[in-house]
Design a protein around this motif. Structure first.
Motif, PDB file in Angstrom:
ATOM      1  N   HIS A  34       0.800  -0.635  -0.336  1.00 15.17           N
ATOM      2  CA  HIS A  34       0.044  -0.074  -0.056  1.00 15.17           C
ATOM      3  C   HIS A  34       0.406   1.475   0.073  1.00 15.17           C
ATOM      4  CE1 HIS A  34       0.527   1.352   4.405  1.00 15.17           C
ATOM      5  NE2 HIS A  34       1.104  -0.457   4.531  1.00 15.17           N
ATOM      6  N   LYS A  35       2.448   1.322   0.280  1.00 12.88           N
ATOM      7  CA  LYS A  35       3.325   2.290   0.346  1.00 12.88           C
ATOM      8  C   LYS A  35       3.595   2.355  -0.709  1.00 12.88           C
ATOM      9  CE  LYS A  35       4.627   1.245   5.660  1.00 12.88           C
ATOM     10  NZ  LYS A  35       5.479   0.709   5.842  1.00 12.88           N
ATOM     11  N   CYS A  36       3.478   1.605  -1.929  1.00 11.88           N
ATOM     12  CA  CYS A  36       3.572   1.867  -3.700  1.00 11.88           C
ATOM     13  C   CYS A  36       2.936   3.187  -3.902  1.00 11.88           C
ATOM     14  CB  CYS A  36       3.776   0.831  -4.200  1.00 11.88           C
ATOM     15  SG  CYS A  36       4.064   0.506  -5.678  1.00 11.88           S
ATOM     16  N   SER A  66      -3.974   5.732   1.361  1.00 12.82           N
ATOM     17  CA  SER A  66      -2.851   5.063   1.244  1.00 12.82           C
ATOM     18  C   SER A  66      -1.739   5.694  -0.214  1.00 12.82           C
ATOM     19  CB  SER A  66      -3.499   3.516   0.947  1.00 12.82           C
ATOM     20  OG  SER A  66      -3.454   3.359   2.131  1.00 12.82           O
ATOM     21  N   LYS A  67      -0.621   5.856   0.562  1.00  7.56           N
ATOM     22  CA  LYS A  67      -0.098   6.072  -1.143  1.00  7.56           C
ATOM     23  C   LYS A  67      -0.046   5.975  -1.712  1.00  7.56           C
ATOM     24  CE  LYS A  67       4.787   7.251  -1.208  1.00  7.56           C
ATOM     25  NZ  LYS A  67       6.007   7.468  -0.869  1.00  7.56           N
ATOM     26  N   ILE A  68      -0.588   3.895  -2.153  1.00  7.16           N
ATOM     27  CA  ILE A  68      -1.044   3.751  -3.960  1.00  7.16           C
ATOM     28  C   ILE A  68      -1.796   3.726  -4.484  1.00  7.16           C
ATOM     29  CG2 ILE A  68      -2.813   1.597  -2.916  1.00  7.16           C
ATOM     30  CD1 ILE A  68      -0.572  -0.358  -4.803  1.00  7.16           C
ATOM     31  N   MET A  69      -3.321   4.382  -3.808  1.00  5.68           N
ATOM     32  CA  MET A  69      -4.311   4.978  -4.328  1.00  5.68           C
ATOM     33  C   MET A  69      -4.801   5.920  -5.551  1.00  5.68           C
ATOM     34  SD  MET A  69      -6.469   2.523  -2.659  1.00  5.68           S
ATOM     35  CE  MET A  69      -7.994   3.814  -3.525  1.00  5.68           C
ATOM     36  N   PRO A  70      -3.943   6.761  -5.744  1.00  8.40           N
ATOM     37  CA  PRO A  70      -3.979   8.038  -6.169  1.00  8.40           C
ATOM     38  C   PRO A  70      -3.208   7.188  -7.990  1.00  8.40           C
ATOM     39  CG  PRO A  70      -2.337   8.766  -4.971  1.00  8.40           C
ATOM     40  CD  PRO A  70      -3.032   7.193  -4.409  1.00  8.40           C
TER      41      PRO A  70
END
Length: 227
Positions: A34-36, A66-70
């Protein structure tokens, strides 16, 4: 086809999705944190079930930031397949990629069993291997699976063919219009409360969920040939 299975804190069905996809030799599947912040190189992304961030606030409400959502939003806007099962469906609604919301089951109890589900739309990237109106058996396991939307949104979903799966014999959670799964207007984003990844081998009880992934792979093959 290269697919990403996102792992959030509290995910517990990520392995189920990963292993289901590993049944297909043409698929390259990877766990992605999820941090990707970069999903370039992936042809599609799958959000697993579980209890992301402990379901604090609301199911999926924290995972939505989460960082990955965009990157997931970007892929959805580009027309790439995005799939969320159970908690993944909840996250997609919280992120605004799908309309409506998932609320607590009418029974106020966690429900875990296999249910009959009708295929309402077999023209999405996830359902081409099914027949329209075919009734299949898929397992559910959720406490917050009751789909809710206002009347205008429900009317739009029905008119646009965005109701992809509907509970057939019984409604296990109180979802409006017996909705089990919906897609966005383009059809490339699917949210589904039942778990097709838990129904991909006879050893698991049945193989009715396998064709969700077969459809996805067929879609990916066609897209690759079009490039």
């Amino acid at each position: 086809m290269k697919l990403a299975v996102v792992v959030f804190p509290g995910s517990n069905c990520d392995v189920d999705l990963y292993e289901a996809l590993r049944l297909f030799p043409t698929v390259k599947v990877e766990y992605v944190s999820h941090k990707c912040a970069d999903l370039s190189g992936f042809d599609g992304v799958l959000l697993p079930g579980g209890f992301s961030y402990g379901d604090y606030l609301r199911c999926g409400a924290i995972a939505r930031f989460s960082k990955i959502m965009p990157e997931i939003v970007r892929m959805a806007n580009e027309g790439k397949p995005v799939f969320g099962t159970c908690n993944g469906f909840q996250i997609l609604t919280e992120a605004g990629l799908l309309p409506g919301a998932l609320k607590q089951n009418d029974s106020l109890k966690f429900v875990c069993k296999t249910v009959a589900v009708r295929v309402e739309n077999n023209k999405t990237p996830f359902t081409t291997r099914y027949q329209k109106d075919e009734v299949i058996a898929l397992p559910i396991a959720h406490a917050d699976g009751s789909y809710f939307a206002d009347e205008e949104t429900l009317a739009q979903l029905e008119a646009n063919g965005q109701v992809v799966f509907r509970y057939a014999d019984e409604n296990p959670n109180g979802s409006l219009h017996d909705i089990a799964g919906i897609c966005n207007e383009k059809g490339n984003v699917l949210g589904l409360m039942p778990h097709p990844e838990r129904a991909v081998e006879a050893l698991l009880g049945n193989e009715d969920g396998r064709r969700v992934f077969e459809s996805l792979l067929e879609y990916g093959t066609v897209k690759t040939e079009e490039k």
